[in-house]
Design an enzyme around this catalytic site. Structure first.
Site, PDB file in Angstrom:
ATOM      1  N   SER A 299       0.800  -1.212   0.000  1.00 45.36           N
ATOM      2  CA  SER A 299       0.000   0.000   0.000  1.00 45.36           C
ATOM      3  C   SER A 299       0.840   1.274   0.000  1.00 45.36           C
ATOM      4  O   SER A 299       1.532   1.567  -0.964  1.00 45.36           O
ATOM      5  CB  SER A 299      -0.954  -0.043   1.194  1.00 45.36           C
ATOM      6  OG  SER A 299      -2.020   0.831   1.006  1.00 45.36           O
ATOM      7  N   ASP A 310       9.958   4.732 -10.440  1.00 48.15           N
ATOM      8  CA  ASP A 310       9.468   5.294 -11.704  1.00 48.15           C
ATOM      9  C   ASP A 310      10.103   6.633 -12.053  1.00 48.15           C
ATOM     10  O   ASP A 310      10.116   7.032 -13.218  1.00 48.15           O
ATOM     11  CB  ASP A 310       7.945   5.460 -11.645  1.00 48.15           C
ATOM     12  CG  ASP A 310       7.225   4.129 -11.795  1.00 48.15           C
ATOM     13  OD1 ASP A 310       7.888   3.086 -11.659  1.00 48.15           O
ATOM     14  OD2 ASP A 310       5.997   4.129 -12.032  1.00 48.15           O
ATOM     15  N   LYS A 324      -0.811  -4.033  -3.609  1.00 50.21           N
ATOM     16  CA  LYS A 324      -2.069  -3.426  -3.153  1.00 50.21           C
ATOM     17  C   LYS A 324      -2.208  -2.049  -3.778  1.00 50.21           C
ATOM     18  O   LYS A 324      -1.459  -1.134  -3.456  1.00 50.21           O
ATOM     19  CB  LYS A 324      -2.057  -3.344  -1.622  1.00 50.21           C
ATOM     20  CG  LYS A 324      -3.055  -2.363  -1.014  1.00 50.21           C
ATOM     21  CD  LYS A 324      -4.490  -2.799  -1.233  1.00 50.21           C
ATOM     22  CE  LYS A 324      -5.451  -1.826  -0.579  1.00 50.21           C
ATOM     23  NZ  LYS A 324      -5.520  -0.513  -1.222  1.00 50.21           N
TER      24      LYS A 324
END
Length: 524
Positions: A299, A310, A324
């Site tokens: 999460s 990224d 999640k």
């Protein structure tokens, strides 16, 4: 931090894999006409409950029927749309506050008696003179021992209003005496940042166990301290971190990312996209960064890992994270119970959804650890199932994947021998805490005045405590083969002895010294 059309406050609830929830992100729902409109289906359900309540032949707890009905509905949706009963909701909220009002002790129930593992440093009990090994027999005359003692009763007697007084009856085994002591209750911090220390002259290390209300402040304080000590590189440990408040994770991400870098975005059923960007106020935008993750990293932790990966900001080291990527909205009922309903998905900056599939049902979804073990994924990166159709590129051209957690840049297998995957969980559980307390309680004087080096030598150069621990575990009717992982087990036993005798810093000095992921991070 800059926010574009974001539904604040964005909130996450957390628990590790063995907890009752694992990393649910939710946003509080405004009361709407649609929610309040009463249709025939709703009236039918209400009428049935009233009918049972008034006329059923036997006495029935209709509250439990309603709870079961709500649970049954939500279970058909997804694993993170959940109903949380009043008592559980209160505990969940308490665990995420970052503090509570009480007497400030770590304890467990030892043979029907409250045994103090350690008073919290600087807390009310330590100030009142309570020591490790003390037994709390009563609070303001209310008996706190015996088979009928419950955690709920303990909390009700030991917690209270700030500056309220409670008189405790204490038995001190080392002196074989009973005495009364007055403790002034106060706010006791519950740390979400376990430790912030230097691994070497230029590398800092911060471990976060969850994202509570105080996490960013704890993190920033630790980070500033490490920078002053000369940290040019940082290892951020998010292993076994199931999540927490999203704002806290975003604030921490912002410390690493330059102005206008995308941190995370959400998308709902109607296609609305809400983006959160970094600000120009990061304190560690240029230092080297590695993030440690494992199969229980979920999460909010995955949001940080995804944002770092990224944006090509640092290396992700470890094993594939939980996966999640759903957002819940919270609805509070009058009785303080809550429903958290999935209303959106979140995406990493490259556009990845890291939510793993839940088509096979909740049981299969939460049993994913066993599937990873059976496939060999815990031991070899080549065993990770990657969907080529969910391939994304970072700005620097690195390939990253969606569809089931964050895949690390550098894979590190689980430390224990094959077939003993439960041992890491065991060695970081309450079982080790209880065993070490029992050993110290039997002969605390034998460890008096020992240094960390002396404790290490005492535990690691002999098999006495290792064998005692084996007997302790196996008498609980759950046989686990510890012999093939003797050094690993001894490391954690030594660390726990150091924690209970010397403190948290000494625990991590022992644990991190031979930690395979930390060693890998230091290489890079």
């Amino acid at each position: 931090m800059k926010v574009d059309k974001v539904y604040f406050p964005l909130i996450i609830f957390t628990a590790v894999a063995v907890g009752f929830l694992l990393g649910g992100i939710f946003i509080k729902a405004p009361v709407s006409e649609k929610q309040n409109a009463e249709n025939q289906t709703k009236r039918k359900l209400n009428k049935l409950i009233d009918f049972i309540d008034s006329d059923y032949v036997d006495e029935v707890n209709t509250d439990s029927i309603v709870d079961q009905t709500v649970n049954g509905i939500l279970e058909k949706l997804d694993p993170h749309s959940v109903y949380i009963a009043k008592n559980e909701a209160e505990e969940a909220a308490q665990s995420m506050k970052g503090n509570f009002v009480g007497i400030g002790v770590n304890f467990f129930i030892d043979k029907d008696t409250v045994a103090v593992i350690q008073p919290i440093e600087g807390g009310p009990s330590e100030k009142a003179g309570i020591k490790a090994g003390d037994r709390i027999l009563s609070a303001n005359g209310a008996i706190l021992f015996g088979k009928k003692i419950t955690t709920e009763k303990l909390y009700s007697k030991l917690k209270g209003e700030p500056n309220s007084e409670v008189t405790l009856l204490i038995f001190r085994k080392s002196e074989n005496k009973k005495f009364k002591v007055k403790v002034i209750r106060n706010v006791v911090p519950v740390k979400s940042v376990d430790i912030a220390i230097m691994l070497n002259k230029t590398t800092g290390y911060i471990k976060i166990n969850r994202f509570a209300e105080t996490t960013y402040n704890e993190f920033k304080s630790g980070l500033n301290r490490l920078i002053k000590q000369g940290a040019k590189s940082l290892v951020l440990d998010l292993r076994n971190n199931g999540g927490g408040y999203l704002e806290e994770a975003v604030f921490i991400s912002d410390e690493f990312l330059k102005d206008d870098k995308l941190i995370v975005f959400t998308k709902n059923r109607k296609g609305r996209i809400d983006k959160t960007f970094a600000s120009d106020k990061g304190a560690f935008e240029n230092g080297k960064l590695t993030v440690l993750i494992n199969e229980n990293t979920a999460s909010a932790s995955e949001i940080i890992a995804g944002a770092i990966q990224d944006n090509d900001r640092g290396l992700i080291i470890g094993r594939r994270s939980f996966g999640k990527g759903l957002v819940q909205r919270e609805m509070l009922f009058d009785d303080k119970s809550t429903v958290r309903l999935t209303v959106a998905r979140y995406y990493t900056p490259t556009g990845r959804s890291i939510q793993k599939s839940y088509k096979e049902g909740n049981a299969e979804y939460f049993n994913d650890f066993m599937h990873r073990y059976e496939s060999g994924e815990l031991y070899a990166k080549d065993s990770i199932k990657i969907a080529d159709t969910l391939k994304f590129k970072t700005p620097k051209g690195r390939i990253v994947y969606g569809g089931g957690g964050i895949v690390p840049d550098i894979f590190v297998p689980i430390e224990t021998a094959k077939g003993n995957e439960i041992i890491p969980l065991l060695m970081q559980s309450g079982a080790v805490t209880n065993f070490v307390f029992t050993e110290l309680d039997a002969n605390r004087r034998a460890f008096k005045g020992m240094t960390i080096q002396q404790i290490s030598a005492k535990i690691e150069t002999s098999d006495v405590y290792f064998n005692d621990f084996k007997n302790f575990i196996n008498t609980s009717e759950s046989f686990i083969d510890l012999d093939s992982n003797k050094n690993y087990v001894k490391r954690y036993l030594t660390a726990e002895f150091c924690r209970q005798l010397l403190g948290e810093n000494q625990y991590y000095q022992i644990v991190l010294k031979d930690d395979t992921m930390v060693k890998e991070a230091l290489k890079h």
